[in-house]
Design an enzyme around this catalytic site. Structure first.
Site, PDB file in Angstrom:
ATOM      1  N   GLU A 142       1.451  -1.408   7.003  1.00 45.91           N
ATOM      2  CA  GLU A 142       0.902  -0.980   5.715  1.00 45.91           C
ATOM      3  C   GLU A 142      -0.569  -0.607   5.925  1.00 45.91           C
ATOM      4  O   GLU A 142      -0.894   0.528   6.180  1.00 45.91           O
ATOM      5  CB  GLU A 142       1.077  -2.082   4.667  1.00 45.91           C
ATOM      6  CG  GLU A 142       0.913  -1.592   3.244  1.00 45.91           C
ATOM      7  CD  GLU A 142       1.443  -2.597   2.235  1.00 45.91           C
ATOM      8  OE1 GLU A 142       1.245  -2.347   1.032  1.00 45.91           O
ATOM      9  OE2 GLU A 142       2.044  -3.613   2.623  1.00 45.91           O
ATOM     10  N   GLU A 173      -1.693 -13.344   0.614  1.00 39.61           N
ATOM     11  CA  GLU A 173      -1.143 -12.418  -0.376  1.00 39.61           C
ATOM     12  C   GLU A 173      -0.414 -13.165  -1.486  1.00 39.61           C
ATOM     13  O   GLU A 173      -0.563 -12.855  -2.673  1.00 39.61           O
ATOM     14  CB  GLU A 173      -0.181 -11.457   0.304  1.00 39.61           C
ATOM     15  CG  GLU A 173       0.428 -10.430  -0.609  1.00 39.61           C
ATOM     16  CD  GLU A 173       1.291  -9.427   0.147  1.00 39.61           C
ATOM     17  OE1 GLU A 173       1.455  -8.306  -0.363  1.00 39.61           O
ATOM     18  OE2 GLU A 173       1.780  -9.759   1.246  1.00 39.61           O
TER      19      GLU A 173
END
Length: 870
Positions: free
Chosen positions: A475, A748
């Site tokens: 990502e 996260e």
């Protein structure tokens, strides 16, 4: 009882020893725009900033003089002004390539002059596309995606060494420049990542000392980088093109005043190197038997590409560089027998491995991971990213193995192909945009200190060319929602003024004609034109946050069309009732009660969240218009913001104060956004929020958008004690749960690692994500006690709220005007408070137990014997 003092800073040392100069401050930190000293400028009339340090607190700048010397001539301009941050260039606009130095001195109303500042170098870059004569050149057959990294080069002869030599250089791909085989500069992954079709940065280096009489060489090794490497998903390559290319313009000046250029063109050559493959996600393969230097025997011609030189721009902030070296804290064997290294810190960068006594052709493989699971590298969270570097040894005694064109997020590595006895050293080289640290804080609670350090490390790791979401998996993208939340924290901790201003130019460049803002910038999801509340709002929120932190009105003026386009887009979507029903697809992303495989399934009604953000952006836009003197726009958007707030209250807030969907996030957004005008309803909404938090035992029940404001909402509700209980909760989900689990960066998910040490089963699990670190902004303001209330901290508030819950706290921030410092200590039932205020600013100090602020000016102030109000 309170005691106050105003102590002078250490006096400046006058050149003549007179008392007249002894009380004047020193002029320090002269800077042009937001660039580092000596870096090239992309404007011919750069704004200047400086700080007044030390001297008497009563020195108030009334005017300043700027001296500019260039080309053997100098001139001085006097300006009556109190301003010292980003003041206008008072001389004639400079031309491309112009060099010089500036000095500054200041005077107060009593006629006292400071000494002149040290000279600050001025270097203007190439301002027009016509300044470029070099061409983009690409290998004819080498440099295909599977061919490894090519070296593009030329040789040239000089009759004498130049008196001055400056290299202007850029690439399709990323590059390492060399002159006569010597690496030029310290920049890594240049030219960086921008919206390449519209903006391609170039770099400039003074290479005078690298050149000499005789035959010289100039070239660069090219890697795939963001231009041609994988982005977003496995196999998604060639996002910007399929051919690597270099443009290089070396400008020489000789002692007799004559000039010469060495330009990339069809006469250049390309040769292969020992870098056999490179990719940010997958890693790098390096054959140490093959050179990185020019291999003329295997060289081939280049082709010239027709490219638009008007895309070439100078950078506004620092480059990516190696910022720290961290030796491994341990070498160990995993349960399966793999050799592992632990660096003691989750970080971003690469590994420098020194080995000895390898046979020629031996292969050494280094794999990376952020955490261990069952004693082995936990690589499932990397998804498709291989995050692996492979080296083929030359067999020459000691060999230093490290990559050039990849990076990883990791704390742990395992190493195959070598025994412990043959490892000389293992060092993690920390990489990131080389931002200057400007903010610190500490408390009496070591867990909060660790939390704050985790926030700092996540910012360091994810501020790599663009503000990315994560640095490890497949990502590593510039998600707009994350930085929208984190910008105030970033701006306190680091001088992010140039870094984020540069990124905002890409936000504007990538914005669709209808005002839609991509989810990620630079945008490689080009087919997705959806608008997302909390993500697209970055176009408005981040410029205003930068303006408040650094006082850059020019940035606001440059970004204003982008800001307005976003709000107008949402206005069109919301319709006449101003209720935005299509603000998905993310909502209050990563609500801890959402299923692991569906992080958008939040408790908060997405229409409530979207409309709250619509109101916020409209209000911020009105404030921006007012600052820019756009009175008609200011009235228009202020009226719009009021109408949105009224619609929100009418549609979503019941008489008893309950907000639709009745969860922590909707109350936090409503209270912090001033979306409930009725005092009774607002008070009852605050009470309901407090009850929800207490019923949850002060654990977090908000997604990303709610988490950033939940503690402020509790303070607005009159319960800062509950806010601090929530901050210091260690039960899952909470900020300190990860700290108790040994985290060294922000996660996260609240439960990225489960209590039993296993990794969250969701597909999306990162151990280095700064978004929930937005809580540090609250810590800076409400524990440290420093909050800007005027642009650039020209006026700021000192209001620590935790004085009677912690034993001590301190915060320090280097504002555009100078250092701000707050320190408080609790002794039994009293508090001692110390505040330092820089020249050119004022502070509103709220004393513990006081009913209102005390206004203080520059200097050092102290109060003791303060008691909490009854």
């Amino acid at each position: 009882m309170t005691l106050s003092s105003n102590t002078p800073h250490p006096a400046a040392s006058p050149p003549d020893g007179s008392h007249r100069h002894a009380v004047t401050p020193l002029v320090r930190n002269v800077q042009l725009e937001h660039v580092e000293p000596g870096e090239i400028l992309d404007v011919g009339a750069p704004r200047l900033s400086w700080r007044l340090i030390g001297g008497a607190p009563d020195f108030q700048q009334h005017c300043y003089e700027i001296e500019f010397a260039s080309g053997g001539q100098s001139s001085t301009q006097r300006v009556e002004s109190r301003e010292s941050v980003l003041v206008a260039w008072p001389f004639q606009t400079m031309a491309s390539r112009q060099n010089g130095v500036v000095r500054v001195r200041c005077q107060d109303r009593d006629g006292r002059w400071t000494a002149w500042s040290d000279a600050c170098e001025v270097a203007v870059g190439l301002l027009e596309s016509s300044d470029w004569s070099a061409q983009f050149v690409t290998p004819r057959t080498l440099g295909g995606f599977t061919d490894g990294a090519p070296h593009i080069f030329t040789t040239f002869e000089l009759q004498e060494a130049p008196a001055a030599a400056r290299l202007y250089i850029s690439a399709h791909g990323i590059y390492e420049p060399y002159v006569n085989g010597v690496r030029v500069g310290k920049d890594i992954f240049a030219p960086g990542w921008t919206a390449y079709e519209k903006r391609l940065r170039y770099q400039s280096y003074d290479v005078t000392s690298h050149l000499g009489e005789g035959v010289n060489s100039l070239g660069a090794i090219l890697g795939n980088g963001w231009f041609r490497g994988q982005l977003v998903w496995k196999g998604n390559r060639l996002n910007y093109g399929d051919r690597l290319a270099l443009v290089a313009q070396l400008e020489l000046e000789f002692p007799d005043g004559s000039r010469r250029m060495v330009l990339s063109d069809g006469s250049w050559s390309a040769s292969p190197t020992g870098i056999l493959s490179d990719d940010f996600y997958d890693g790098e393969c390096r054959d140490m038997r093959l050179p990185l230097s020019i291999d003329a025997a295997r060289s081939e011609p280049v082709d010239v590409l027709e490219e638009d030189h008007s895309r070439l721009v100078a950078r506004r902030g620092p480059s990516v560089r190696a910022t720290e070296r961290k030796p491994a804290v341990s070498l160990m064997r995993s349960p399966s027998g793999r050799l592992q290294a632990d660096f003691g810190q989750n970080l971003v960068g690469w590994v420098e491995l020194v080995v000895r006594d390898r046979q020629r052709g031996d292969r050494i493989v280094v794999r990376h991971a952020e955490v261990l699971e069952g004693g082995e590298l936990a690589r499932r969270p990397l998804r498709s990213a291989e995050a692996t570097c492979t080296y083929i040894c030359a067999g020459v005694g000691e060999e230093t193995l490290r990559p050039s064109f990849t990076y990883n997020g990791f704390r742990y590595i395992d190493i195959a192909g070598v025994d412990e006895s043959d490892v000389v050293s293992v060092v993690a080289v920390v990489l990131g945009t080389d931002l200057r640290r400007i903010g610190w804080m500490t408390t009496s609670d070591p867990r909060l200190n660790r939390l704050h350090e985790n926030v700092v490390w996540s910012a360091r790791g994810n501020f790599l060319e663009v503000p990315t979401d994560c640095p490890q998996r497949d990502e590593r993208l510039g998600w707009t929602g994350d930085i929208q939340l984190f910008a105030p924290t970033a701006n306190y901790l680091f001088d992010s003024s140039g870094f984020l201003a540069d990124w905002l130019e890409d936000v504007a460049a990538e914005q669709w004609a209808d005002g839609s803002v991509p989810f990620i910038v630079p945008d490689v999801l080009r087919e997705m034109r959806a608008t997302a509340a909390g993500w697209g709002d970055a176009a408005v929120v981040v410029p205003m946050s930068l303006y408040l932190s650094f006082g850059d009105l020019g940035l606001l003026r440059r970004q204003y069309p982008s800001m307005r386009a976003w709000v107008d887009k949402v206005r069109a979507l919301a319709g006449e009732d101003h209720i935005w029903t299509t603000g998905g697809p993310f909502g209050d992303w990563l609500d801890p009660l959402a299923p692991p495989d569906d992080p958008a399934q939040a408790q908060a009604d997405p229409t409530v969240v979207s409309t709250a953000y619509f109101a916020r952006s409209a209000q911020l836009l009105a404030e921006a218009a007012s600052r820019l003197g756009l009175d008609s726009d200011a009235r228009h958007y202020s009226t719009m913001a009021g109408e949105i707030r009224a619609s929100f209250e009418r549609q979503f807030v019941a008489e008893d104060g309950v907000v639709r969907s009745d969860c922590q996030t909707v109350y936090a957004l409503a209270l912090c956004g001033n979306l409930i005008s009725d005092e009774g309803r607002r008070a009852r909404a605050g009470e309901r929020l407090v009850r929800l938090v207490l019923d949850a035992d002060c654990t977090v029940a908000t997604g990303l958008l709610g988490t950033a404001v939940i503690l402020d909402a509790l303070v607005i509700a009159g319960r800062p004690d509950v806010a601090l209980r929530m901050l210091t909760q260690t039960r899952l989900p909470s900020w300190l749960y990860a700290v108790e689990m040994g985290a060294t960066t922000m996660w996260e998910r609240w439960d990225s690692m489960l209590p039993d040490g296993s990794v969250n089963p969701g597909e999306m699990t990162s151990f280095n994500h700064y978004a929930n670190g937005a809580v540090a902004d609250w810590m800076h303001r409400r524990i440290g006690g420093i909050a800007p209330t005027a642009p650039g901290y020209r006026r700021f508030e000192v209001r620590p709220l935790a004085c009677f819950a912690l034993d001590h706290g301190s915060a320090r921030h280097t504002s555009p005007y100078g250092d701000i410092a707050v320190r408080w200590v609790r002794e039994d039932a009293t508090v001692e408070l110390h505040v330092e205020v820089p020249h050119g600013t004022e502070a509103d100090v709220w004393l513990p137990g006081g009913s209102g602020p005390i206004v203080v000016g520059p200097g050092q102030h102290g109060w003791s014997g303060l008691r909490e109000s009854a």
